[in-house]
Scaffold this motif. Structure first.
Motif, PDB file in Angstrom:
ATOM      1  N   ARG A 157      36.023  17.581 -59.379  1.00  0.00           N
ATOM      2  CA  ARG A 157      36.323  18.656 -58.437  1.00  0.00           C
ATOM      3  C   ARG A 157      35.331  18.625 -57.275  1.00  0.00           C
ATOM      4  O   ARG A 157      35.725  18.692 -56.100  1.00  0.00           O
ATOM      5  N   VAL A 204      41.722  26.757 -50.903  1.00  0.00           N
ATOM      6  CA  VAL A 204      42.807  26.274 -51.757  1.00  0.00           C
ATOM      7  C   VAL A 204      43.181  27.418 -52.686  1.00  0.00           C
ATOM      8  O   VAL A 204      42.366  27.861 -53.507  1.00  0.00           O
ATOM      9  N   THR A 214      37.772  27.110 -53.403  1.00  0.00           N
ATOM     10  CA  THR A 214      38.967  27.154 -54.246  1.00  0.00           C
ATOM     11  C   THR A 214      39.072  28.511 -54.930  1.00  0.00           C
ATOM     12  O   THR A 214      38.070  29.069 -55.390  1.00  0.00           O
TER      13      THR A 214
END
Length: 284
Positions: free
Chosen positions: A29, A89, A46
């Motif tokens: 990630r 995101v 995110t």
């Protein structure tokens, strides 16, 4: 090495495997996020909830926008220079209105461009957050959702319709109280959404779109695809970067059963068919 030693080693590896897998996912990630940041000169955040399969008495838990999320996202925004673009995101079924509004307000106040990526869905509070972006980039199959407030287990709009259709003396006090809360909730969400939208459209158009999203025109899980969102006037495109799709793969849905979907995880492109064999002397 005795059978007992082999069993002990197997048990040790079985115990360590989940932790090692989690560390590997975290590293992947971080690597993907950093690559996206370098490519766009931005800070990537995110907000991904991957616990849709967990529920108690039909109520999802552990996978929605909460105060912890808003604190973390706002902290990341505050650590970002005013000239650095933000890219969020977003994958969520929604959550607390307060937390979603805090995140949206912080994004809207950031001076540099803000982009929200929606690889699969951003419903309810997720859509409210997306409205704060200068660009909403969706996968072609991704969806947003209505932002109509929910009061307990019921949509605010439905509570108000019950009150409109019945004599006040036939309505119990609890329903009347819920109706009062519903009126306030609808007004507050509509006003906040219109404030976000006025940054990109006229005040009249912003009020119109905010009303459409918050008045209960659709069910709360109604899918608003990219074409519908663009028709409402939202700044939507479907040019989702491949890196965002890759990143989503590093947030697997935790399940205690076999996967529901399986495929060979490589891109497929058309391949030429082998030339047809022809028998000597044969004619077409």
């Amino acid at each position: 090495m005795t059978p007992f030693d082999i069993l002990l080693i197997f048990m040790l590896l079985s115990t360590l495997q989940p932790a090692l897998q989690q560390r590997w996912l975290q590293a992947q990630r971080a690597r993907t996020i950093r690559a996206l940041e370098k490519q766009h000169g931005s800070r990537v955040i995110t907000l991904i909830h991957r616990r849709e399969g967990f529920a108690f008495l039909g109520i999802p838990f552990g996978g929605f926008i909460d105060i912890d999320d808003s604190e973390a996202v706002i902290r990341a925004i505050e650590m970002t220079d005013d000239e650095v673009p933000l890219e969020l995101v977003l994958h969520t079924p929604g959550g607390l209105v307060l937390a979603a509004e805090q995140i949206a307000a912080a994004l809207a106040a950031h001076p540099a461009p803000v982009t929200v990526y929606v690889p699969h869905y951003a419903m309810s509070g997720g859509t409210l957050i997306a409205l704060a972006a200068d660009r909403i980039v969706m996968a072609p199959s991704a969806v947003l959702g209505p932002i109509d407030p929910q009061i307990g287990d019921f949509p605010a709009a439905s509570i108000l319709r019950v009150v409109e259709r019945k004599e006040v003396n036939e309505i119990d006090d609890r329903t009347l109280i819920l109706a009062d809360v519903a009126v306030k909730a609808q007004r507050q969400v509509r006003s906040f959404a219109a404030t976000l939208l006025r940054r990109h459209m006229s005040a009249e158009k912003a009020e119109e779109v905010a009303a459409a999203l918050s008045e209960g025109r659709w069910t709360h899980d109604y899918p608003i695809d990219a074409a519908t969102a663009a028709g409402l006037g939202l700044p939507v495109s479907t040019d989702l970067p491949d890196a965002v799709r890759v990143l989503m793969g590093y947030y697997p849905q935790p399940r205690g059963r076999r996967p529901s979907v399986e495929y060979i995880p490589v891109p497929y492109t058309p391949t030429p068919r082998p030339a047809e064999r022809r028998t000597p002397g044969a004619s077409r």
